[in-house]
Enzyme design. Sequence first.
Site, PDB file in Angstrom:
ATOM      1  N   ILE A   1      -3.638   7.706  -2.040  1.00 45.81           N
ATOM      2  CA  ILE A   1      -4.769   7.193  -1.511  1.00 45.81           C
ATOM      3  C   ILE A   1      -4.925   7.215  -0.107  1.00 45.81           C
ATOM      4  CG2 ILE A   1      -6.152   5.116  -1.539  1.00 45.81           C
ATOM      5  CD1 ILE A   1      -4.801   4.469  -4.319  1.00 45.81           C
TER       6      ILE A   1
ATOM      7  N   ARG B   1      -0.063 -12.940  -2.349  1.00 49.84           N
ATOM      8  CA  ARG B   1       1.030 -14.041  -2.092  1.00 49.84           C
ATOM      9  C   ARG B   1       0.547 -14.609  -0.694  1.00 49.84           C
ATOM     10  NH1 ARG B   1       6.691 -11.026  -3.168  1.00 49.84           N
ATOM     11  NH2 ARG B   1       5.196  -9.192  -2.602  1.00 49.84           N
ATOM     12  N   ARG B   2       0.164 -13.639   0.129  1.00 47.62           N
ATOM     13  CA  ARG B   2      -0.157 -14.006   1.697  1.00 47.62           C
ATOM     14  C   ARG B   2      -1.422 -13.441   1.714  1.00 47.62           C
ATOM     15  NH1 ARG B   2       5.277 -12.925   1.638  1.00 47.62           N
ATOM     16  NH2 ARG B   2       4.909 -10.649   2.015  1.00 47.62           N
TER      17      ARG B   2
ATOM     18  N   TYR C   1       3.422   2.241 -15.503  1.00 51.76           N
ATOM     19  CA  TYR C   1       2.161   2.087 -15.874  1.00 51.76           C
ATOM     20  C   TYR C   1       1.685   1.917 -17.305  1.00 51.76           C
ATOM     21  CZ  TYR C   1       1.200   4.299 -10.973  1.00 51.76           C
ATOM     22  OH  TYR C   1       1.207   4.478  -9.817  1.00 51.76           O
TER      23      TYR C   1
ATOM     24  N   ASP D   1       1.612 -16.492  -6.297  1.00 47.93           N
ATOM     25  CA  ASP D   1       2.722 -15.383  -6.724  1.00 47.93           C
ATOM     26  C   ASP D   1       2.539 -15.139  -8.231  1.00 47.93           C
ATOM     27  OD1 ASP D   1       4.953 -14.222  -7.617  1.00 47.93           O
ATOM     28  OD2 ASP D   1       6.436 -15.206  -6.305  1.00 47.93           O
TER      29      ASP D   1
ATOM     30  N   LYS E   1       1.819   9.091 -11.368  1.00 50.86           N
ATOM     31  CA  LYS E   1       3.010   8.824 -11.924  1.00 50.86           C
ATOM     32  C   LYS E   1       2.775   8.674 -13.432  1.00 50.86           C
ATOM     33  CE  LYS E   1       4.480   5.475  -9.299  1.00 50.86           C
ATOM     34  NZ  LYS E   1       3.552   5.459  -8.218  1.00 50.86           N
TER      35      LYS E   1
ATOM     36  N   THR F   1      -4.848  -7.710  -0.475  1.00 50.86           N
ATOM     37  CA  THR F   1      -4.613  -7.026   0.953  1.00 50.86           C
ATOM     38  C   THR F   1      -4.153  -5.807   0.996  1.00 50.86           C
ATOM     39  OG1 THR F   1      -2.182  -8.034   0.547  1.00 50.86           O
ATOM     40  CG2 THR F   1      -3.930  -9.620   1.505  1.00 50.86           C
ATOM     41  N   GLY F   2      -3.963  -5.151  -0.114  1.00 52.68           N
ATOM     42  CA  GLY F   2      -3.383  -3.718  -0.452  1.00 52.68           C
ATOM     43  C   GLY F   2      -4.495  -2.605   0.165  1.00 52.68           C
TER      44      GLY F   2
ATOM     45  N   MET G   1       2.223   1.921   0.764  1.00 53.68           N
ATOM     46  CA  MET G   1       1.943   3.480   0.428  1.00 53.68           C
ATOM     47  C   MET G   1       0.928   3.829   1.118  1.00 53.68           C
ATOM     48  SD  MET G   1       3.215   3.358  -3.800  1.00 53.68           S
ATOM     49  CE  MET G   1       1.652   2.412  -4.241  1.00 53.68           C
TER      50      MET G   1
END
Length: 359
Positions: free
Chosen positions: A171, A34-35, A145, A49, A113, A11-12, A180
């Site tokens: 991004i 999770r959702r 990372y 999860d 990062k 979902t990201g 983000m």
Amino acid sequence: MSHTALVVGATGIVGQNLAARLVAEGWTVYGLARRPRHDMAPVLPVAADLLDTETLRTALAEIRPTHVYFCSWMRHDTEEENCRVNSAMVRNVFAALAEPQMLRHAALTTGMKHYLGPFESYASGAPPETPFREEMPRLPLPNFYYDQEDALYEASEKYGFSWSVHRPHTIIGYAIGNAMNMGTTLAVYASICRETGRPFVFPGSPAQWHGLTDLTDARQLASQLHWAGTRGEGRNQAFNIVNGDVFRWKWLWPQLAAWFGLEAAPYPGQAGSLEAMLSGDETLWAEISGRHGLKEAEIGRLASAWHTDADLGRPVECVTDMSKSRRAGFTAYQYTPDSFFDLFTRLRAEKLIPSFSSK
């Protein structure tokens, strides 16, 4: 040869764009979250999860992926906790798969990062030398990372699949509810400025305003992830991934302003805070949303000003070298202004930002 992908964090901003690319390539795609969203068909939603090993094992019991893509992370108060939790998430997925030996490839998406350090010490200390290159040594700091990478390497050694690591810069792409998301954040900021008459001020540092930088279109990242998972040249390698051009914000900012019918305000000469500029605008955005018939009245579902401040406030130049993957055969290119304009156009078409009449 058929491919079945498990996209972890579907979902990201990375997961949504990657899932869309793999579906377009004819893959069977499971989207784990999770959702999970149920409006991403033909992506098959999987609810679990990543820190609950029993429910994760149950959720994955009938899935036999050939490829696993890690596009998820969780932020905690300290980097030590980030390291523990985020590496556990990677290990848990491999442990939960019924037949991990069937995997051909697994990919991990991290970011800059890797070179700039974790949130606690982000872009602090001696400025890193640019352009960032994949062979640069790890920083002598805790960094989740690095721990995620090590978990990936361990599983690859144990189960015999190939791996790749992908390091995008900031991004830009379509995703709602993402923590983000500079592109959508700037679209909300510009829309508020257009609606209220506030000046459209660049909130970042002088180093970012004047210096060279680059960005990563989520579609460009998805293309590299697909390439690395299907080509021998992409196996067992870490790759930077950016659009392929460089720019200065003082050049791009007026173009973003013009798309919204705004004049870019003069740069004040010092870093500000977009989070402070948007503080208290929850009611204002709800009013704008109602007035223009928008689908999302909650500003926090669209804008993540804190993360945009972190990116635009960096006191160092950020330029990324793409030679490694280009020499290996990945030659895709994306013009950065179009990354923003394509996103803004979609946000407007889907009634997530207003469609203003011309001034």
